[in-house]
Design an enzyme around this catalytic site. Structure first.
Site, short mmCIF file in Angstrom:
data_model
loop_
_atom_site.label_atom_id
_atom_site.label_comp_id
_atom_site.label_asym_id
_atom_site.label_seq_id
_atom_site.Cartn_x
_atom_site.Cartn_y
_atom_site.Cartn_z
N ASP A 1 0.84 -1.21 0.00
CA ASP A 1 0.00 0.00 0.00
C ASP A 1 0.88 1.26 0.00
O ASP A 1 0.65 2.19 -0.77
CB ASP A 1 -0.89 -0.04 1.25
CG ASP A 1 -1.93 1.07 1.25
OD1 ASP A 1 -2.38 1.46 0.17
OD2 ASP A 1 -2.27 1.55 2.35
N ASN B 1 -1.96 -10.79 -4.90
CA ASN B 1 -1.76 -12.23 -5.06
C ASN B 1 -0.47 -12.60 -4.34
O ASN B 1 0.61 -12.15 -4.75
CB ASN B 1 -1.67 -12.61 -6.54
CG ASN B 1 -3.02 -12.49 -7.22
OD1 ASN B 1 -4.03 -12.92 -6.67
ND2 ASN B 1 -3.05 -11.89 -8.39
N LYS C 1 2.20 -15.11 -3.83
CA LYS C 1 2.62 -16.27 -4.62
C LYS C 1 3.62 -17.16 -3.89
O LYS C 1 3.63 -18.37 -4.06
CB LYS C 1 3.23 -15.80 -5.95
CG LYS C 1 2.17 -15.21 -6.87
CD LYS C 1 2.78 -14.58 -8.10
CE LYS C 1 1.74 -14.19 -9.11
NZ LYS C 1 1.08 -15.33 -9.77
N ARG D 1 -9.79 11.63 -11.11
CA ARG D 1 -9.19 11.53 -9.76
C ARG D 1 -8.70 10.12 -9.45
O ARG D 1 -8.17 9.85 -8.38
CB ARG D 1 -10.22 11.94 -8.70
CG ARG D 1 -10.58 13.43 -8.74
CD ARG D 1 -11.24 13.85 -7.43
NE ARG D 1 -12.54 13.29 -7.23
CZ ARG D 1 -12.93 12.66 -6.11
NH1 ARG D 1 -12.10 12.50 -5.11
NH2 ARG D 1 -14.16 12.18 -6.00
N LYS D 2 -8.87 9.19 -10.40
CA LYS D 2 -8.52 7.79 -10.15
C LYS D 2 -7.12 7.45 -10.68
O LYS D 2 -6.82 7.70 -11.83
CB LYS D 2 -9.55 6.85 -10.79
CG LYS D 2 -10.92 6.98 -10.16
CD LYS D 2 -11.88 5.95 -10.70
CE LYS D 2 -12.38 6.30 -12.08
NZ LYS D 2 -13.50 5.43 -12.51
C1 LIG Z 1 -6.38 10.72 4.52
C2 LIG Z 1 -5.70 11.64 3.58
C3 LIG Z 1 -4.28 11.31 3.30
C4 LIG Z 1 -3.62 12.56 2.87
C5 LIG Z 1 -2.21 12.27 2.58
C6 LIG Z 1 -1.48 13.52 2.46
C7 LIG Z 1 -0.22 13.55 2.11
C8 LIG Z 1 0.47 12.29 1.78
C9 LIG Z 1 1.87 12.37 2.23
C10 LIG Z 1 2.44 11.44 2.99
C11 LIG Z 1 1.72 10.24 3.45
C12 LIG Z 1 2.68 9.39 4.08
C13 LIG Z 1 2.50 8.15 4.21
C14 LIG Z 1 1.27 7.46 3.79
C15 LIG Z 1 1.23 6.21 4.52
C16 LIG Z 1 0.29 5.38 4.48
C17 LIG Z 1 -0.82 5.45 3.55
C18 LIG Z 1 -1.98 4.75 4.16
C19 LIG Z 1 -3.07 4.67 3.13
C20 LIG Z 1 -4.31 4.20 3.77
O1 LIG Z 1 -4.31 3.45 4.67
S1 LIG Z 1 -5.76 4.85 3.20
C21 LIG Z 1 -6.94 4.11 4.29
C22 LIG Z 1 -7.77 3.05 3.62
N1 LIG Z 1 -8.68 3.68 2.71
C23 LIG Z 1 -9.79 4.27 3.11
O2 LIG Z 1 -10.11 4.33 4.26
C24 LIG Z 1 -10.60 4.87 2.00
C25 LIG Z 1 -12.06 4.93 2.39
N2 LIG Z 1 -12.80 5.44 1.26
C26 LIG Z 1 -12.98 6.75 1.08
O3 LIG Z 1 -12.65 7.58 1.90
C27 LIG Z 1 -13.63 7.14 -0.20
O4 LIG Z 1 -14.36 6.08 -0.75
C28 LIG Z 1 -12.60 7.67 -1.24
C29 LIG Z 1 -11.88 8.90 -0.68
C30 LIG Z 1 -11.59 6.59 -1.61
C31 LIG Z 1 -13.35 8.07 -2.51
O5 LIG Z 1 -14.44 8.86 -2.12
P1 LIG Z 1 -14.83 10.20 -2.88
O6 LIG Z 1 -16.16 10.62 -2.36
O7 LIG Z 1 -13.74 11.18 -2.84
O8 LIG Z 1 -14.93 9.75 -4.38
P2 LIG Z 1 -16.08 8.90 -5.10
O9 LIG Z 1 -16.76 7.93 -4.22
O10 LIG Z 1 -16.95 9.90 -5.83
O11 LIG Z 1 -15.24 8.05 -6.17
C32 LIG Z 1 -14.47 8.72 -7.16
C33 LIG Z 1 -14.32 7.73 -8.31
O12 LIG Z 1 -13.63 6.57 -7.84
C34 LIG Z 1 -14.43 5.39 -8.01
N3 LIG Z 1 -14.20 4.50 -6.84
C35 LIG Z 1 -14.15 4.85 -5.54
N4 LIG Z 1 -13.90 3.80 -4.79
C36 LIG Z 1 -13.78 2.74 -5.62
C37 LIG Z 1 -13.51 1.37 -5.45
N5 LIG Z 1 -13.30 0.86 -4.23
N6 LIG Z 1 -13.44 0.59 -6.53
C38 LIG Z 1 -13.63 1.09 -7.77
N7 LIG Z 1 -13.89 2.40 -8.00
C39 LIG Z 1 -13.97 3.20 -6.97
C40 LIG Z 1 -15.84 5.91 -8.06
O13 LIG Z 1 -16.68 5.01 -8.74
C41 LIG Z 1 -15.65 7.20 -8.80
O14 LIG Z 1 -15.45 6.90 -10.18
P3 LIG Z 1 -16.08 7.81 -11.36
O15 LIG Z 1 -15.51 9.21 -11.16
O16 LIG Z 1 -15.63 7.20 -12.63
O17 LIG Z 1 -17.55 7.79 -11.15
#
Ligand SMILES: CCCCC/C=C\C/C=C\C/C=C\C/C=C\CCCC(=O)SCCNC(=O)CCNC(=O)[C@H](O)C(C)(C)COP(=O)(O)OP(=O)(O)OC[C@H]1O[C@@H](n2cnc3c(N)ncnc32)[C@H](O)[C@@H]1OP(=O)(O)O
EC number: 3.1.2.2
Length: 237
Positions: free
Chosen positions: A161, A180, A182, A203-204
């Site tokens: 991730d 997967n 393996k 945005r994807k």
């Molecule tokens: C939290 C913010 C992070 C900010 C980071 C900032 C700086 C980064 C810098 C350093 C970071 C350092 C280290 C990072 C370390 C670790 C990373 C950890 C990562 C994680 O640990 S992360 C937690 C697990 N993660 C979640 O907890 C997500 C829960 N979820 C949501 O928060 C929403 O679900 C979200 C935001 C994903 C989307 O929500 P939304 O409202 O913005 O967008 P929307 O639903 O409209 O989807 C827009 C288009 O994506 C398609 N779409 C959406 N989901 C899909 C799916 N599953 N499959 C197929 N298509 C999908 C739709 O179908 C539509 O497609 P279309 O435009 O074509 O219609």
């Protein structure tokens, strides 16, 4: 393998808290508030060699540092916490203060960086911006065990991730992750995660990666991920 891991564990314990330039603090002996209140801890870059790194990891690190010299590759620094301004921006846009207490948030840290040197996730990521890909060098320590002698699949998923996310370069959330598995990964070994951005659609971001042994002979895992760029107009909670 288990014997070498036990020896590794002994030497790791001998080295506890001795990461280069790190303050000599023992995480389990001091209150979290004290640990994380100093600027020195907040801004320390953890993606640098420490004495727990194996020969393989150090060798690969050196090879990639050489590739950084002409600017085609860059090493991504890694911090336990974001800087204060970034944290404030993040909270403003994405966090509901009713759901996370301020005091709890002040203790928060990136969980992969919460282990003593060598016991958990030791990794560094190199990025090639032109080619939209990253290489993550990862050594999973003895506290990441699942099946005896093997790395837990969840630890591997975490690193996948992070590796995929490192190709996105912005405020994104993981929407979908497919892995997967393996071959099992031996505990304390070094693996190389090659990740790339395959497609950008609004945005994807569609990404993929593979996880291989240092000699590239063993393919441990393959994965794909969908990351969504966060929309500041929307709340994620
Ligand atoms: C939290 C913010 C992070 C900010 C980071 C900032 C700086 C980064 C810098 C350093 C970071 C350092 C280290 C990072 C370390 C670790 C990373 C950890 C990562 C994680 O640990 S992360 C937690 C697990 N993660 C979640 O907890 C997500 C829960 N979820 C949501 O928060 C929403 O679900 C979200 C935001 C994903 C989307 O929500 P939304 O409202 O913005 O967008 P929307 O639903 O409209 O989807 C827009 C288009 O994506 C398609 N779409 C959406 N989901 C899909 C799916 N599953 N499959 C197929 N298509 C999908 C739709 O179908 C539509 O497609 P279309 O435009 O074509 O219609």
């Amino acid at each position: 393998m288990l014997r070498s891991c036990t020896a590794g564990l002994r030497s790791i314990w001998a080295l506890r808290g001795r990461r280069e330039g790190a303050p000599r603090l023992s995480m389990d002996l001091q209150p979290a508030r004290r640990l994380f209140s100093t600027e020195k801890v907040i801004h320390k870059d953890w993606a640098l060699p420490n004495p727990s790194w194996s020969k393989d990891l150090k060798l690969l690190f050196d090879q990639f540092m050489k590739k950084c010299e002409d600017g085609s590759w860059e090493r991504l620094p890694s911090y336990k916490r974001r800087s204060t301004q970034e944290s404030e921006d993040f909270k403003t846009y994405f966090l509901d203060p009713k759901l996370v207490e301020e005091e709890r948030l002040s203790q928060a840290q990136l969980f992969t960086r919460g282990f003593e040197d060598g016991l958990g996730f030791e990794y560094v990521i190199f990025k090639n911006n032109d080619e939209k890909r990253t290489v993550c060098l990862f050594q999973g320590g003895p506290y990441l065990q699942g099946v005896p002698g093997l790395l837990h699949g969840g630890a591997m998923a975490t690193m996948i991730d992070i590796a995929l996310g490192s190709c996105t370069g912005g405020a994104v959330m993981t929407a979908n992750l497919n892995i997967n598995f393996k071959r099992p990964v031996p505990l304390c070994s070094v693996v190389v995660i090659n990740s790339q951005l395959d497609k950008l659609e609004g945005r994807k971001l569609f990404l993929s990666c593979n996880v291989r042994s240092v000699d590239e002979k063993t393919l441990y895992s393959e994965a794909t991920g969908l990351f969504i760029k966060l929309d500041p107009e929307k709340s994620s909670t």
